[in-house]
Motif scaffolding. Structure first.
Motif, PDB file in Angstrom:
ATOM      1  N   VAL A  30       0.850  -1.192   0.000  1.00  0.00           N
ATOM      2  CA  VAL A  30       0.000   0.000   0.000  1.00  0.00           C
ATOM      3  C   VAL A  30       0.887   1.243   0.000  1.00  0.00           C
ATOM      4  O   VAL A  30       1.774   1.382   0.832  1.00  0.00           O
ATOM      5  N   GLY A  31       0.671   2.120  -0.945  1.00  0.00           N
ATOM      6  CA  GLY A  31       1.488   3.321  -1.112  1.00  0.00           C
ATOM      7  C   GLY A  31       2.646   3.134  -2.066  1.00  0.00           C
ATOM      8  O   GLY A  31       3.314   4.092  -2.435  1.00  0.00           O
ATOM      9  N   GLY A  32       2.904   1.891  -2.494  1.00  0.00           N
ATOM     10  CA  GLY A  32       3.977   1.617  -3.444  1.00  0.00           C
ATOM     11  C   GLY A  32       3.556   1.972  -4.857  1.00  0.00           C
ATOM     12  O   GLY A  32       2.368   2.024  -5.170  1.00  0.00           O
ATOM     13  N   SER A  33       4.526   2.203  -5.714  1.00  0.00           N
ATOM     14  CA  SER A  33       4.230   2.640  -7.081  1.00  0.00           C
ATOM     15  C   SER A  33       4.762   1.704  -8.162  1.00  0.00           C
ATOM     16  O   SER A  33       4.599   1.985  -9.344  1.00  0.00           O
ATOM     17  N   CYS A  34       5.418   0.606  -7.795  1.00  0.00           N
ATOM     18  CA  CYS A  34       5.958  -0.317  -8.795  1.00  0.00           C
ATOM     19  C   CYS A  34       4.845  -1.122  -9.446  1.00  0.00           C
ATOM     20  O   CYS A  34       3.833  -1.429  -8.814  1.00  0.00           O
ATOM     21  N   SER A  35       5.047  -1.463 -10.707  1.00  0.00           N
ATOM     22  CA  SER A  35       4.134  -2.344 -11.432  1.00  0.00           C
ATOM     23  C   SER A  35       4.964  -3.512 -11.966  1.00  0.00           C
ATOM     24  O   SER A  35       6.030  -3.802 -11.446  1.00  0.00           O
ATOM     25  N   SER A  36       4.517  -4.138 -13.022  1.00  0.00           N
ATOM     26  CA  SER A  36       5.260  -5.270 -13.574  1.00  0.00           C
ATOM     27  C   SER A  36       6.387  -4.840 -14.504  1.00  0.00           C
ATOM     28  O   SER A  36       7.184  -5.664 -14.932  1.00  0.00           O
ATOM     29  N   GLN A  37       6.475  -3.538 -14.817  1.00  0.00           N
ATOM     30  CA  GLN A  37       7.527  -3.012 -15.678  1.00  0.00           C
ATOM     31  C   GLN A  37       8.084  -1.724 -15.100  1.00  0.00           C
ATOM     32  O   GLN A  37       7.378  -0.990 -14.413  1.00  0.00           O
ATOM     33  N   LEU A  38       9.351  -1.459 -15.397  1.00  0.00           N
ATOM     34  CA  LEU A  38       9.967  -0.204 -14.974  1.00  0.00           C
ATOM     35  C   LEU A  38      10.805   0.316 -16.143  1.00  0.00           C
ATOM     36  O   LEU A  38      11.782  -0.307 -16.556  1.00  0.00           O
ATOM     37  N   SER A  39      10.393   1.448 -16.668  1.00  0.00           N
ATOM     38  CA  SER A  39      11.072   2.037 -17.828  1.00  0.00           C
ATOM     39  C   SER A  39      12.488   2.469 -17.483  1.00  0.00           C
ATOM     40  O   SER A  39      12.815   2.741 -16.329  1.00  0.00           O
ATOM     41  N   LYS A  41      15.695   4.508 -16.750  1.00  0.00           N
ATOM     42  CA  LYS A  41      15.963   5.763 -16.035  1.00  0.00           C
ATOM     43  C   LYS A  41      14.811   6.210 -15.130  1.00  0.00           C
ATOM     44  O   LYS A  41      14.758   7.356 -14.721  1.00  0.00           O
ATOM     45  N   LYS A  42      13.892   5.315 -14.804  1.00  0.00           N
ATOM     46  CA  LYS A  42      12.751   5.636 -13.931  1.00  0.00           C
ATOM     47  C   LYS A  42      12.908   4.936 -12.584  1.00  0.00           C
ATOM     48  O   LYS A  42      13.701   4.012 -12.421  1.00  0.00           O
ATOM     49  N   THR A  43      12.125   5.390 -11.612  1.00  0.00           N
ATOM     50  CA  THR A  43      12.115   4.787 -10.280  1.00  0.00           C
ATOM     51  C   THR A  43      10.687   4.431  -9.887  1.00  0.00           C
ATOM     52  O   THR A  43       9.721   4.940 -10.461  1.00  0.00           O
ATOM     53  N   CYS A  44      10.570   3.546  -8.904  1.00  0.00           N
ATOM     54  CA  CYS A  44       9.287   3.231  -8.291  1.00  0.00           C
ATOM     55  C   CYS A  44       9.560   2.847  -6.845  1.00  0.00           C
ATOM     56  O   CYS A  44      10.709   2.636  -6.447  1.00  0.00           O
ATOM     57  N   GLU A  45       8.503   2.767  -6.053  1.00  0.00           N
ATOM     58  CA  GLU A  45       8.662   2.477  -4.629  1.00  0.00           C
ATOM     59  C   GLU A  45       7.946   1.194  -4.238  1.00  0.00           C
ATOM     60  O   GLU A  45       6.859   0.894  -4.740  1.00  0.00           O
ATOM     61  N   LEU A  46       8.584   0.451  -3.325  1.00  0.00           N
ATOM     62  CA  LEU A  46       7.990  -0.700  -2.657  1.00  0.00           C
ATOM     63  C   LEU A  46       7.750  -0.299  -1.208  1.00  0.00           C
ATOM     64  O   LEU A  46       8.545   0.446  -0.639  1.00  0.00           O
ATOM     65  N   VAL A  47       6.679  -0.795  -0.610  1.00  0.00           N
ATOM     66  CA  VAL A  47       6.411  -0.519   0.799  1.00  0.00           C
ATOM     67  C   VAL A  47       6.336  -1.861   1.520  1.00  0.00           C
ATOM     68  O   VAL A  47       5.436  -2.670   1.264  1.00  0.00           O
ATOM     69  N   VAL A  48       7.324  -2.102   2.390  1.00  0.00           N
ATOM     70  CA  VAL A  48       7.390  -3.359   3.132  1.00  0.00           C
ATOM     71  C   VAL A  48       7.333  -3.087   4.629  1.00  0.00           C
ATOM     72  O   VAL A  48       7.722  -2.024   5.104  1.00  0.00           O
ATOM     73  N   LEU A  49       6.832  -4.077   5.357  1.00  0.00           N
ATOM     74  CA  LEU A  49       6.774  -4.027   6.810  1.00  0.00           C
ATOM     75  C   LEU A  49       7.712  -5.079   7.377  1.00  0.00           C
ATOM     76  O   LEU A  49       7.862  -6.165   6.813  1.00  0.00           O
ATOM     77  N   PHE A  50       8.317  -4.758   8.500  1.00  0.00           N
ATOM     78  CA  PHE A  50       9.219  -5.669   9.183  1.00  0.00           C
ATOM     79  C   PHE A  50       8.524  -6.178  10.441  1.00  0.00           C
ATOM     80  O   PHE A  50       8.145  -5.399  11.307  1.00  0.00           O
ATOM     81  N   SER A  51       8.317  -7.484  10.516  1.00  0.00           N
ATOM     82  CA  SER A  51       7.664  -8.121  11.662  1.00  0.00           C
ATOM     83  C   SER A  51       8.478  -9.337  12.060  1.00  0.00           C
ATOM     84  O   SER A  51       8.184 -10.464  11.660  1.00  0.00           O
ATOM     85  N   PRO A  52       9.527  -9.120  12.874  1.00  0.00           N
ATOM     86  CA  PRO A  52      10.416 -10.235  13.220  1.00  0.00           C
ATOM     87  C   PRO A  52       9.701 -11.310  14.030  1.00  0.00           C
ATOM     88  O   PRO A  52       8.849 -11.020  14.864  1.00  0.00           O
TER      89      PRO A  52
END
Length: 75
Positions: A30-39, A41-52
């Protein structure tokens, strides 16, 4: 995530260690911007949670695979 190459990175896939999850449960989080492709010179974001699962020092990794118009790549 940044694509510094000259070609579109296709078929993006991310595998997280067991102590990490995508926020909301699925890629790119949720809030991430990556899809299945990344052009190029472009960027995208992943949103991960850490739950040890245990206390103490924890290390982990994120594996990203993609297709660079020639072959599959892994970082």
């Amino acid at each position: 995530v940044e694509n510094t190459g000259r070609a579109t990175a296709g078929s993006l896939n991310v595998v997280l260690d067991s102590d990490f999850t995508f926020k909301g449960g699925s890629y790119p989080g949720v809030g991430g911007s990556c899809s299945s492709q990344l052009s190029s010179k472009k960027t995208c974001e992943l949103v991960v949670l850490f739950s040890p699962s245990t206390a103490g020092n924890i290390t982990g990794s994120l594996e990203l695979t993609y297709f660079d118009d020639v072959s599959n790549q892994e970082i």
